[in-house]
Every structure is written in structure tokens, then in C-alpha cells.
Design a protein around this motif. Sequence first.
Motif, short mmCIF file in Angstrom:
data_model
loop_
_atom_site.label_atom_id
_atom_site.label_comp_id
_atom_site.label_asym_id
_atom_site.label_seq_id
_atom_site.Cartn_x
_atom_site.Cartn_y
_atom_site.Cartn_z
N PHE A 1 -8.93 -4.96 3.59
CA PHE A 1 -8.45 -4.43 4.48
C PHE A 1 -9.40 -3.38 6.16
CE2 PHE A 1 -9.79 -1.33 0.57
CZ PHE A 1 -10.40 -0.45 1.00
N GLY B 1 -8.85 1.64 -2.49
CA GLY B 1 -8.45 1.01 -2.14
C GLY B 1 -7.26 1.14 -1.13
N ALA B 2 -6.85 0.58 -2.05
CA ALA B 2 -4.67 0.55 -1.49
C ALA B 2 -4.94 2.55 -0.88
CB ALA B 2 -4.07 -0.04 -2.51
N THR B 3 -5.21 3.18 -2.20
CA THR B 3 -4.63 4.04 -0.74
C THR B 3 -5.80 5.02 0.01
OG1 THR B 3 -5.03 5.06 -3.47
CG2 THR B 3 -4.43 6.86 -2.14
N LEU B 4 -6.31 4.39 0.21
CA LEU B 4 -7.93 4.58 1.56
C LEU B 4 -6.81 4.23 2.75
CD1 LEU B 4 -9.85 5.49 2.82
CD2 LEU B 4 -11.26 3.56 2.32
N ALA B 5 -6.51 3.16 2.14
CA ALA B 5 -5.68 1.93 3.03
C ALA B 5 -4.64 2.68 3.78
CB ALA B 5 -5.20 0.61 2.36
N ALA B 6 -3.71 2.90 2.55
CA ALA B 6 -2.23 3.65 2.43
C ALA B 6 -2.47 5.26 3.79
CB ALA B 6 -1.67 3.99 1.18
N GLY C 1 -6.96 2.25 -7.21
CA GLY C 1 -6.70 2.83 -5.98
C GLY C 1 -7.59 3.77 -5.05
N LEU D 1 -7.56 -1.26 8.91
CA LEU D 1 -7.87 -0.08 7.91
C LEU D 1 -8.17 0.44 8.47
CD1 LEU D 1 -5.14 -0.56 5.64
CD2 LEU D 1 -4.49 -1.01 7.40
N ALA E 1 -7.00 -2.60 -6.64
CA ALA E 1 -6.09 -1.93 -5.43
C ALA E 1 -4.99 -1.31 -5.67
CB ALA E 1 -6.03 -2.60 -3.52
N VAL E 2 -4.68 -0.96 -6.54
CA VAL E 2 -3.41 -0.20 -6.62
C VAL E 2 -4.04 0.97 -7.31
CG1 VAL E 2 -0.68 0.55 -7.63
CG2 VAL E 2 -1.69 -1.88 -5.89
N MET F 1 2.28 6.88 -7.09
CA MET F 1 0.76 7.54 -7.61
C MET F 1 1.26 8.79 -7.28
SD MET F 1 -2.42 5.84 -6.18
CE MET F 1 -2.22 4.94 -4.87
N ASP G 1 0.56 -1.27 0.09
CA ASP G 1 0.07 0.10 0.35
C ASP G 1 0.94 0.65 -0.16
OD1 ASP G 1 -2.10 -1.67 0.12
OD2 ASP G 1 -2.35 -1.21 2.24
N ARG G 2 1.72 1.21 0.79
CA ARG G 2 2.96 2.21 1.66
C ARG G 2 3.73 2.34 -0.16
NH1 ARG G 2 2.85 2.32 6.90
NH2 ARG G 2 0.97 1.91 7.15
N ALA H 1 2.55 1.69 -3.41
CA ALA H 1 1.69 1.82 -4.52
C ALA H 1 1.74 3.74 -4.06
CB ALA H 1 0.15 1.49 -4.47
N THR H 2 1.20 4.49 -2.96
CA THR H 2 0.86 5.35 -2.94
C THR H 2 2.18 6.45 -3.50
OG1 THR H 2 -0.11 4.87 -0.80
CG2 THR H 2 -0.23 7.30 -1.06
#
Lengths: 336, 214
Positions: free
Chosen positions: A329, B135-140, B133, A332, B129-130, A92, A85-86, A88-89
Motif C-alpha cells: 500500500f 497495514g490496512a488500518t494505516l492505509a485506511a 491491521g 497510500l 492487513a486486516v 475494528m 481497508d475501509r 476493515a476499519t
Amino acid sequence: MDAEIKKETNNGFGVTVFDNNGVKHKVGVLYNGEISGHLQSGYPDDPSKRSQEEHEWVNQTRRFAKFYVYRQQGYETVDPLSNPDRIATAAMAIANLPPDTFEAHFGEFYQQLRHDAGEAAPVVEVPDLPPTTVPRVEQDIYLGLEETDTAAILERLIDDGTLEAVVNAAMEESEDGGLVNRIRQTVADQEIDMTDTAAAVSEGVIEAVGPVTIRWANGADDEEVAQSVARTLPDRDPQARPQMFGRAYQFDDLEDLRQSLVRHLCCQVRDCYITMGIAPPEDVRIQGPGFYDHLGWYSNHDFYQNYHDPEASITDWQEQHTPDDAYDFSGLVESA
Amino acid sequence: MVTSRSVPIPQLEQEADQAAQQALSSDEPLVVNRMGTDVHIQRSASDDGLASPSRIRKIVSEEIEKRVPEAVDKRLEQRSENLEEMFSGSDELDEATLEEFGVDIDELEGGDTSWFERLRDGATNERTAVTAGVGATLAALTTVASAGVPLAAGAAVAASGSFASSMLGKGAADAALGEDGNLTQAELATIVETVKRELQESDGTGELSEEVDY
């Protein structure tokens, strides 16, 4: 892989995992990610008696158990630099940075890569190394979002209508097309230009970058030499670390680097999932070099296919080993 | 938080603009209709910024912040003090003023939260989720917050949406996830040849701990 949380103590969780070889494990994952105990009867307890495959099944089990606790319970249990997740952030954010900010963060990284290809002066002098050594260029990325930035971003999202569009899309009864498509459609219908918003969010999310660092393998260990920088870095682990080889790339400009850097980080995201024994999300079922270590794992062993090779023919993304809750998730958003 | 009779956000925006204009153009007490109730805002002599556009904007922010993901229920409660600080600095609104404005905390906290569940489910079902995103961004983003930096949950949700849309809209994701046109295949193959990394040794097993004693 299949995991279930069976017990919570004052320190962490007991997680039952069935690995991709069908072996049942009980893994103790503490809140800080430490493994407190590990029981299984499929392989020798003494690692020196295990085969390469048995090593990897055990390692996959631990990686997945930590990821499962992170996603389901919200604890920081995933190893630093391995949280998809990190990463990917970071990818982005990098994709959306304004050009001058991108250059401020990664201009020296770019210069070092160009030096690696013999086209620029070095930021860091690379020592003389044996010809079989391949130095890689790395730079740590720290993610963070200050409170004031958050407030500013919220204002911006209200101003340009993004918030309303997203909320409306999320509230729609329709299940058609998935949430992301609905958001896209709503935004397109209302002709909202997200460029500035995305740039602002991206600038906020990337808190700092570390020094340009050259690392190379010396046996099983790494050696390194780093640029000296004046800036103060956050006192915690970075969230992402690109690992690239200058001579493998032909860049005409920084935008070329940006594209390859984003893709490289997405390949790292892929590697995180692959080495947990599950399928990566569809968007990152891509091929190319990700983590340095994994190049060797993929190329030297039949255990994994050659995901690092853009020309390899991949027939297995491990979907059949991916449980229904692999991408959940809920922990989270529900936990502290 | 989001109540079953949620107010359309454009209406809030319009109210804010009207209120701001009224505040700037009139000496009369400011009246804002909020949640079906007229709320009178008295400009004070000592603080003529009470109804300034930026202040009204703050109120709208607060309102929307609460409406977005009550979202993120517990998190909001935990951070309520932070939020108050965030939106009520010395020249901004304090809690009493918010209440006077008709921001009914109790009402906001009750009600239908199902849309947020849908958001979450939608993001989860998306299986992308990427870069796609939410999903993943919210999560991150939310976990960046839990790593020690307070983060407005509403902004996180919205930001992840804007991220996703922007990535997809701009084609940056497509570019990044298509071919890597800058990569030289022959050079990469040569490099990979030299990478001797073996699969990692694994740790010993068999140790019992309280966590695995079940």
C-alpha cells in the motif's frame, strides 16, 4: 492476477493486467475510478457474447486494476462500499466501541433484526413481500476523523504510552515475529491498557450511521424502504454497509450482534479480495455470509467456492493467483 | 524527520512534567534543555499561561508528532499549516515560540527515515492487513485523511498500532474471526437458496483511450 502501471496521463493511469485465465488486458483507470478504455483479445468485446466465466474474468480485471491504482498511487479508485481497508476499519472500530456508543449507533439495527426474527417491534415496517423474497437489514456507515479528534487522540496516545511503545516496536532492528507481534509484545511488557484508547479512536473514526434500511431483490434490481431520521448525514458515499438477515441469527443481547456484525464485515472484506481474483489476507480467510450479491455468485456458480457457507470445505483461497505486491500500500503513504 | 539521534520519548515526557512543575512553582525564567541546548522561556506578564502544563504538553505533542513518521514526509509538509493551527491556537504556541523552544525543523527533516520504511515494510510483509491491521488500518486512516479530512499522520500510525494491539489483546478479533455462534446454519441455507443473483454482466471492451494507448 498481475498488474503493472504502464502509463500516467493527465487524467489517470494505463494498467496492464494479466487475469487468472492468463489473458492480457490494458485498462485505463482514471483518477476518479472511471474506466476510460479497456483492450483485451481473450474474450468477445461484446458482452452479450461472453459466457458467465468470461464476464467474471473481465470484472475481476477491472476490480483489481482499480484496487491496484488505489493502493499503489493513493487515488480513490475503488468502488464505494467495496474498499476492503475501509470495511476493515469499520469492523475494528465497531469491535472497540464502548457499549453505550455501540447501542447509540446500532441499537435500532439490532431491533430491526430482532423484528425480522419475530421478537421485537419494527423500526421500519416491512411491506408484504412474496414468500420467496428475503428482505435484508442494512445500515450505512460513514468513516471520518475530525482534526480536533485527531489532536485529542494523539494526546491520549502520548499519555498512556502507546505512541512510545509503537514507535519503539517499529524501530527495533529485529525482524522476528513481525511488526504486529512486536507491538503486542511491547505493549504487554509495559502493561499498557489500550482499552480506553481503542474506544476513543473507534468513536472518532465512526462519523455517522445512516438510517436502518430494508432492501430486497426484485429481479436483478433492489427495492428498499428506509427509516426516517432527523440527523444530517455526510454528503458523500458511505464506506461500509452491513447486510444481514434477522432470522438467520439468534441474539441474546447487543454484544451478540456486535460479534456477528464484526464477523459479517470481515466476510465482506474477504469478498472484496476474492472477487478481485486474489487471496484475502490470512486473517479474513473465514467463512460466512458477506455481501448479499456474492451469496448468489458463490452458491449458483462453480466459478467461486462457497465462501459464504460456514460448513463448506474451502480448498482454494486463490493464493496461486496472488502477486507479491497484492497487499502493498505504498501509494497510500507516499502520495497526497 | 526522525533523526539518527532520536530522543527517547520518556525523556521528553519527563522534561514536560518538570517544565510544567517549574512553571507553576517559580517566578524565575523557565529553562528547558532541548536537543542539547538550554532554552529559556520567558513568562510574559500578559500571558502567564505560556508555560502551563497543557502548553508544555502541546510542545511535546508537536515534538513527537514530528518524530513519529517524518514520517510521512510529504504529507507533513502539505499539512504544515494545519498542524500549526492544530497545535497553536490563540492560547497556545505559535511558530516563533516553537523555534524558541529549539524545535529545529531543519534538523528534524533531515536524518534517518529508515525506521519508517521498516514500519511500512513490516506491515506489508505481515500479510495480515486486516484485523491484525497496522497495514490496512494505516492505509485506511491515511486515506480517510486524504478523502478531505486532515489527519495527523503520527496519530494514524500510532492509532493503527493501538487498534491492532487492542483488537488482538481483547480477543475481539478472535471472537469475530472464530465461529459465528449466533448464526443459524439451517436458516442461512434456506435464505441462500432463495438468492438468485447471477454473476454480474460485464461491460463492453475494445474502446481505446489515451490511458490504454501504449
